[in-house]
Design a protein around this motif. Structure first.
Motif, short mmCIF file in Angstrom:
data_model
loop_
_atom_site.label_atom_id
_atom_site.label_comp_id
_atom_site.label_asym_id
_atom_site.label_seq_id
_atom_site.Cartn_x
_atom_site.Cartn_y
_atom_site.Cartn_z
N ALA A 199 0.84 -1.21 0.00
CA ALA A 199 0.00 0.00 0.00
C ALA A 199 0.87 1.24 0.00
N GLY A 200 1.92 1.24 0.78
CA GLY A 200 2.82 2.38 0.82
C GLY A 200 3.58 2.58 -0.47
N ALA A 201 3.87 1.49 -1.17
CA ALA A 201 4.60 1.60 -2.43
C ALA A 201 3.79 2.36 -3.47
N PHE A 202 2.48 2.18 -3.47
CA PHE A 202 1.63 2.86 -4.45
C PHE A 202 1.43 4.34 -4.10
N THR A 203 1.46 4.68 -2.83
CA THR A 203 1.18 6.05 -2.41
C THR A 203 2.44 6.83 -2.09
N GLU A 204 3.62 6.24 -2.40
CA GLU A 204 4.91 6.89 -2.16
C GLU A 204 5.14 7.16 -0.68
N GLU A 205 4.54 6.35 0.18
CA GLU A 205 4.73 6.52 1.62
C GLU A 205 5.71 5.49 2.17
N THR A 206 6.65 5.08 1.33
CA THR A 206 7.59 4.04 1.73
C THR A 206 8.95 4.60 2.14
N ALA A 207 9.10 5.90 2.16
CA ALA A 207 10.41 6.50 2.41
C ALA A 207 10.99 6.07 3.75
N VAL A 208 10.16 5.94 4.76
CA VAL A 208 10.65 5.60 6.10
C VAL A 208 11.24 4.21 6.14
N MET A 209 10.61 3.25 5.42
CA MET A 209 11.07 1.89 5.51
C MET A 209 11.97 1.46 4.34
N GLU A 210 12.13 2.33 3.31
CA GLU A 210 12.91 1.94 2.15
C GLU A 210 14.36 1.65 2.50
N SER A 212 -14.46 -3.99 -10.30
CA SER A 212 -14.87 -2.59 -10.31
C SER A 212 -13.68 -1.70 -9.99
N LYS A 213 -13.57 -0.58 -10.67
CA LYS A 213 -12.44 0.32 -10.47
C LYS A 213 -12.36 0.87 -9.05
N ASP A 214 -13.50 0.87 -8.35
CA ASP A 214 -13.46 1.38 -6.98
C ASP A 214 -12.93 0.35 -5.99
N GLN A 215 -12.54 -0.83 -6.50
CA GLN A 215 -12.02 -1.88 -5.63
C GLN A 215 -10.50 -1.83 -5.48
N PHE A 216 -9.83 -0.94 -6.23
CA PHE A 216 -8.38 -0.87 -6.05
C PHE A 216 -7.96 0.51 -5.58
N ASN A 217 -6.89 0.49 -4.77
CA ASN A 217 -6.38 1.70 -4.14
C ASN A 217 -5.15 2.26 -4.82
N GLY A 218 -4.49 1.47 -5.64
CA GLY A 218 -3.30 1.91 -6.34
C GLY A 218 -3.02 1.06 -7.55
N VAL A 219 -2.31 1.64 -8.52
CA VAL A 219 -2.01 0.95 -9.76
C VAL A 219 -0.57 1.24 -10.16
N ALA A 220 0.11 0.21 -10.67
CA ALA A 220 1.46 0.39 -11.19
C ALA A 220 1.61 -0.43 -12.46
N LEU A 221 2.25 0.17 -13.46
CA LEU A 221 2.50 -0.52 -14.72
C LEU A 221 3.77 -1.35 -14.58
N VAL A 222 3.71 -2.60 -15.03
CA VAL A 222 4.89 -3.46 -15.00
C VAL A 222 5.80 -3.06 -16.15
N ARG A 223 7.01 -2.60 -15.82
CA ARG A 223 7.96 -2.14 -16.81
C ARG A 223 8.86 -3.27 -17.33
N GLY A 224 9.05 -4.29 -16.52
CA GLY A 224 9.92 -5.38 -16.94
C GLY A 224 10.10 -6.40 -15.84
N ILE A 225 10.94 -7.37 -16.13
CA ILE A 225 11.12 -8.51 -15.23
C ILE A 225 12.60 -8.79 -15.01
N VAL A 226 12.93 -9.20 -13.81
CA VAL A 226 14.27 -9.64 -13.48
C VAL A 226 14.15 -11.06 -12.93
N ARG A 227 14.78 -12.00 -13.59
CA ARG A 227 14.72 -13.39 -13.14
C ARG A 227 16.06 -13.74 -12.49
N LEU A 228 16.02 -13.89 -11.17
CA LEU A 228 17.25 -14.14 -10.43
C LEU A 228 17.57 -15.63 -10.44
N GLU A 229 18.86 -15.95 -10.49
CA GLU A 229 19.30 -17.35 -10.45
C GLU A 229 19.16 -17.88 -9.02
#
Length: 233
Positions: free
Chosen positions: A115-126, A216-233
């Motif tokens: 939730a914090g990641a979508f609202t940019e409220e993650t600075a304290v824990m980043e 329904s669009k009112d069911q989500f609080n935040g949205v982010a577009l997936v820019r790409g993928i990193v597949r770790l070994e």
């Protein structure tokens, strides 16, 4: 006759051939593409085509299907691998984890803090997050780890997806693109397609074992577009 060399005599014959090769039945395509019930059966019975709007829906739902082949019989049935398939491991964007206390790179946000990641409220824990430097994804705001198998074969459990925040007040969905949605029932990584009306969107999994559903669009609080993928070994 070899796959991708079949030309058929009509649009509907080529569509049937694609469905047969991919193991898709009429009901699956009807649901995935948002077609009217019975439309495919009627087209088969009359051996006629479909209108442009329905063809567009099919091509959006099945991005590997070559539109030139479907409409004219020219070329290959499926697009070239680099256009339609997930990148193999050795061509995925190069990433490396930063050292401890280094604030460079993109933070890997735990699901509990989504939730914090979508609202940019993650600075304290980043400062507590792992961070990765990924040159190809400079515009990404955060990373999250994929859980489950609903988006296979594109995204596997354990993959990291790079996400870019989208403002809810001015949202414009790119149809058939993958998004991360912060919903009232938790985060989802899904493809987005048009819903039955302007207040709904259709949620689609790449794994066909998971049927699409509307949200329904009112069911989500935040949205982010997936820019790409990193597949770790």
């Amino acid at each position: 006759m070899e796959e991708n060399q079949y030309t058929g005599n009509s649009f509907i014959e080529r569509l049937q051939y694609y469905m047969q090769e991919k193991g898709i039945n009429d009901n699956q395509m009807t649901v995935n593409a948002g077609l009217s019930v019975g439309l495919i059966g009627k087209a088969k019975g009359s051996n006629k085509g479909m209108n442009a709007a329905n063809i567009e829906k099919i091509l959006l739902a099945y991005p590997d299907l070559n539109p030139d082949w479907l409409l004219t019989g020219r070329g290959k049935m499926c697009k070239m691998q680099e256009e339609s398939s997930p990148q193999p491991k050795d061509t995925l964007p190069i990433a490396h984890q930063t050292s401890e206390n280094n604030q460079e790179g993109i933070p890997l946000i735990p699901l509990s803090a989504m939730a914090g990641a979508f609202t940019e409220e993650t600075a304290v824990m980043e400062f507590e997050c792992e961070r990765y430097v990924i040159p190809a994804f400079k515009g990404a705001d955060f990373l999250i780890q994929v859980k489950g198998d609903s988006m296979q074969p594109t995204y596997y459990s354990g993959d990291l997806v790079a996400c870019q925040r989208v403002t809810l007040n001015d949202i414009f969905f790119q149809w058939n693109k993958a998004y991360v949605l912060d919903t009232k029932q938790g985060p989802l990584i899904k493809r987005i397609m048009p819903g039955s009306d302007e207040n709904h969107i259709r949620i689609v999994s790449d794994n066909t074992n998971y049927p699409p559903f509307e949200l329904s669009k009112d069911q989500f609080n935040g949205v982010a577009l997936v820019r790409g993928i990193v597949r770790l070994e």
